[in-house]
Motif scaffolding. Sequence first.
Motif, mmCIF file in Angstrom:
data_model
loop_
_atom_site.group_PDB
_atom_site.id
_atom_site.type_symbol
_atom_site.label_atom_id
_atom_site.label_comp_id
_atom_site.label_asym_id
_atom_site.label_seq_id
_atom_site.Cartn_x
_atom_site.Cartn_y
_atom_site.Cartn_z
ATOM 1 N N LEU A 117 22.475 47.811 -117.830
ATOM 2 C CA LEU A 117 23.817 47.550 -117.921
ATOM 3 C C LEU A 117 24.321 45.907 -118.199
ATOM 4 C CD1 LEU A 117 25.240 49.923 -115.392
ATOM 5 C CD2 LEU A 117 25.418 50.080 -117.966
ATOM 6 N N LEU A 118 23.161 45.145 -117.388
ATOM 7 C CA LEU A 118 23.332 43.802 -117.433
ATOM 8 C C LEU A 118 22.382 43.059 -117.807
ATOM 9 C CD1 LEU A 118 25.341 43.566 -114.151
ATOM 10 C CD2 LEU A 118 26.443 43.693 -116.202
ATOM 11 N N MET A 119 22.472 41.773 -118.118
ATOM 12 C CA MET A 119 21.463 40.653 -118.416
ATOM 13 C C MET A 119 20.466 40.679 -117.063
ATOM 14 S SD MET A 119 21.606 39.786 -121.481
ATOM 15 C CE MET A 119 22.248 40.894 -122.347
ATOM 16 N N PRO A 120 19.469 40.416 -116.857
ATOM 17 C CA PRO A 120 18.606 40.174 -115.557
ATOM 18 C C PRO A 120 18.911 38.587 -115.113
ATOM 19 C CG PRO A 120 17.356 40.076 -117.543
ATOM 20 C CD PRO A 120 18.628 40.453 -117.883
ATOM 21 N N GLY A 121 19.114 38.605 -113.720
ATOM 22 C CA GLY A 121 19.402 37.509 -113.096
ATOM 23 C C GLY A 121 18.674 36.081 -113.499
ATOM 24 N N LEU A 122 17.359 36.193 -113.858
ATOM 25 C CA LEU A 122 16.907 35.360 -114.187
ATOM 26 C C LEU A 122 16.804 34.850 -115.836
ATOM 27 C CD1 LEU A 122 13.132 36.211 -112.718
ATOM 28 C CD2 LEU A 122 14.722 34.412 -111.905
ATOM 29 N N LEU A 123 17.832 35.458 -116.506
ATOM 30 C CA LEU A 123 18.206 34.848 -117.920
ATOM 31 C C LEU A 123 19.499 34.938 -118.023
ATOM 32 C CD1 LEU A 123 15.601 37.250 -119.666
ATOM 33 C CD2 LEU A 123 15.282 34.631 -119.191
ATOM 34 N N GLN A 124 20.147 34.982 -117.000
ATOM 35 C CA GLN A 124 21.834 34.732 -117.312
ATOM 36 C C GLN A 124 22.095 33.279 -117.376
ATOM 37 O OE1 GLN A 124 23.769 36.562 -113.973
ATOM 38 N NE2 GLN A 124 23.119 38.522 -114.443
ATOM 39 N N GLY A 137 35.505 40.485 -108.082
ATOM 40 C CA GLY A 137 36.377 39.823 -106.955
ATOM 41 C C GLY A 137 35.689 38.936 -106.115
ATOM 42 N N ILE A 138 34.706 38.318 -106.430
ATOM 43 C CA ILE A 138 34.365 37.087 -105.620
ATOM 44 C C ILE A 138 35.171 35.670 -105.805
ATOM 45 C CG2 ILE A 138 32.297 35.504 -105.186
ATOM 46 C CD1 ILE A 138 31.612 38.610 -104.775
ATOM 47 N N SER A 139 35.451 35.067 -104.604
ATOM 48 C CA SER A 139 36.355 33.741 -104.605
ATOM 49 C C SER A 139 35.449 32.870 -105.512
ATOM 50 C CB SER A 139 36.668 33.386 -103.337
ATOM 51 O OG SER A 139 35.377 32.888 -102.726
ATOM 52 N N GLU A 140 36.604 31.834 -105.895
ATOM 53 C CA GLU A 140 35.873 30.709 -106.942
ATOM 54 C C GLU A 140 34.791 29.909 -106.204
ATOM 55 O OE1 GLU A 140 37.476 27.061 -109.711
ATOM 56 O OE2 GLU A 140 38.770 28.829 -109.221
ATOM 57 N N ASP A 141 35.066 29.636 -105.032
ATOM 58 C CA ASP A 141 34.153 28.963 -104.264
ATOM 59 C C ASP A 141 32.949 29.679 -103.996
ATOM 60 O OD1 ASP A 141 35.947 26.802 -104.303
ATOM 61 O OD2 ASP A 141 36.826 27.119 -102.124
ATOM 62 N N ASP A 142 32.957 30.891 -103.454
ATOM 63 C CA ASP A 142 31.836 31.515 -103.201
ATOM 64 C C ASP A 142 30.885 31.860 -104.408
ATOM 65 O OD1 ASP A 142 32.379 31.578 -100.585
ATOM 66 O OD2 ASP A 142 33.225 33.883 -100.758
ATOM 67 N N ALA A 143 31.631 32.101 -105.707
ATOM 68 C CA ALA A 143 30.992 32.423 -106.887
ATOM 69 C C ALA A 143 30.113 31.088 -107.208
ATOM 70 C CB ALA A 143 32.114 32.689 -107.908
ATOM 71 N N GLU A 144 30.720 29.979 -106.998
ATOM 72 C CA GLU A 144 29.740 28.674 -107.421
ATOM 73 C C GLU A 144 28.687 28.690 -106.808
ATOM 74 O OE1 GLU A 144 30.214 26.783 -110.245
ATOM 75 O OE2 GLU A 144 31.757 28.159 -110.622
ATOM 76 N N VAL A 145 28.679 28.894 -105.412
ATOM 77 C CA VAL A 145 27.600 28.982 -104.591
ATOM 78 C C VAL A 145 26.440 29.853 -105.159
ATOM 79 C CG1 VAL A 145 26.398 29.282 -102.342
ATOM 80 C CG2 VAL A 145 28.886 28.210 -102.509
ATOM 81 N N ARG A 146 26.997 31.158 -105.692
ATOM 82 C CA ARG A 146 26.058 32.033 -106.038
ATOM 83 C C ARG A 146 25.693 31.820 -107.388
ATOM 84 N NH1 ARG A 146 28.620 37.878 -103.724
ATOM 85 N NH2 ARG A 146 29.169 37.082 -101.740
ATOM 86 N N VAL A 147 26.401 30.940 -108.235
ATOM 87 C CA VAL A 147 25.917 30.788 -109.502
ATOM 88 C C VAL A 147 24.879 29.555 -109.533
ATOM 89 C CG1 VAL A 147 26.631 29.530 -111.669
ATOM 90 C CG2 VAL A 147 28.104 31.165 -110.848
ATOM 91 N N ALA A 148 25.312 28.751 -108.628
ATOM 92 C CA ALA A 148 23.956 27.691 -108.347
ATOM 93 C C ALA A 148 22.604 28.192 -107.661
ATOM 94 C CB ALA A 148 24.568 26.887 -107.216
ATOM 95 N N ALA A 149 22.778 29.316 -107.000
ATOM 96 C CA ALA A 149 21.676 30.041 -106.490
ATOM 97 C C ALA A 149 20.859 30.713 -107.388
ATOM 98 C CB ALA A 149 22.098 30.726 -105.163
ATOM 99 N N ARG A 150 21.690 31.539 -108.467
ATOM 100 C CA ARG A 150 20.955 32.155 -109.417
ATOM 101 C C ARG A 150 20.308 31.225 -110.597
ATOM 102 N NH1 ARG A 150 23.908 37.396 -111.411
ATOM 103 N NH2 ARG A 150 23.710 37.497 -108.827
#
Length: 282
Positions: A117-124, A137-150
Motif C-alpha cells: 500500500l505505501l512506500m517503504p519508510g527507508l525510501l520515503q 491525524g498527527i499534529s504538525e509538531d509531532d509529525a516533524e519529529v517523526r519525519v526527522a526520525a524517518r
Amino acid sequence: MSQARQSTIAGRGLGADLRALRNMRGFSLRHVATQLGWQPSRLSRIETGKQGITTEDVASLLVIYGVTGDERDRLLAKTERADEPNLWEVQGPLSQESRTLIQIEPAATSIFNFEPLLMPGLLQTPDYTRALMKAGGISEDDAEVRVAARMSRQAILSREKPPAFEVILDECALQRNVGSPKIMARQLRHLIEATERPNVNLWVLRYSVGAHTGLDGAFALFDFAKDCPVAYLDHKISGLFLEKPEQVDFFRTEADRLKSVALTQQESVDTVAAIARELDHE
C-alpha cells in the motif's frame, strides 16, 4: 552469572535502551560497572544483548541512571521478555515507528521489504511522510519529529558499507496519490533514483497479476552478520518480530513467490517512471 547467548530481538532492544540511558547520562562503561562491582565487559555484553540480565540488575542500573515511573516499569517488563524468541511490541498511536525496529536496522547486512500500500519508510521523501502523518491525524509538531526520525533512518542506505535493500511494491503503492500529484511524482522519482544505488533493488507487482500471496499485508526480513535473521510484521499501533527459523523461512518463501510474479527490475523502474510522467501532467 548469566552466560553469553545468541541475542534475541527483545534482548537487543533492552540492551540498546540501557546503552542509550547510559550515554544520555554521560557515563562510561567503566564508571557504571565499577558502581555495580562488574567488569566493563559484562555491561558491554548486556548492552549488545549477548548476555542475560536479571530484573534485579536492571533495577540497579535504573537507580544509577535515575529512571523512575512508567519508563522504569516498561524496562523491567522488557527484561522479563528478553529471552523470548519472538517479540510483540505495542507502539505509540498512529504508526509511530517501532523503537526496536529503529535499533536493529543499522545492524542489518540485508533488508527485504514488501509493501502493498505505501512506500517503504527507508525510501520515503519528507513531503510524502508529512502527507501520511497528516492523513493519520498527527499534529504538525509531532509529525516533524517523526519525519526527522524517518529521514535519519535512511542514512544506512548511503553509508560506506550499506545493507542490501530489496523492495517489492504492489502497483497500488505507486498509484495511490499521497499528498498531491506533485508530491507523489517527486516520491516516485526519488524511488527511481534510489534504484541507481548498487545495493537497492526494486520489483513491482502489476494489477494484472490479480490475487497474490502478499495481499494479507506488508512484511520485512532482516539478516545480520552475527545474529539470527528476523521477520517483522507491521501494524498501525503494533509490530511483531519473528525469530524462529521456520517462521523466517516461511516469509523468505513468500518473498520468492512474490518475485516470481513481479516485473523484472528494469520493467519495474520503467513502470514507476511512466506513472511519474502521468502525474506531472495532472
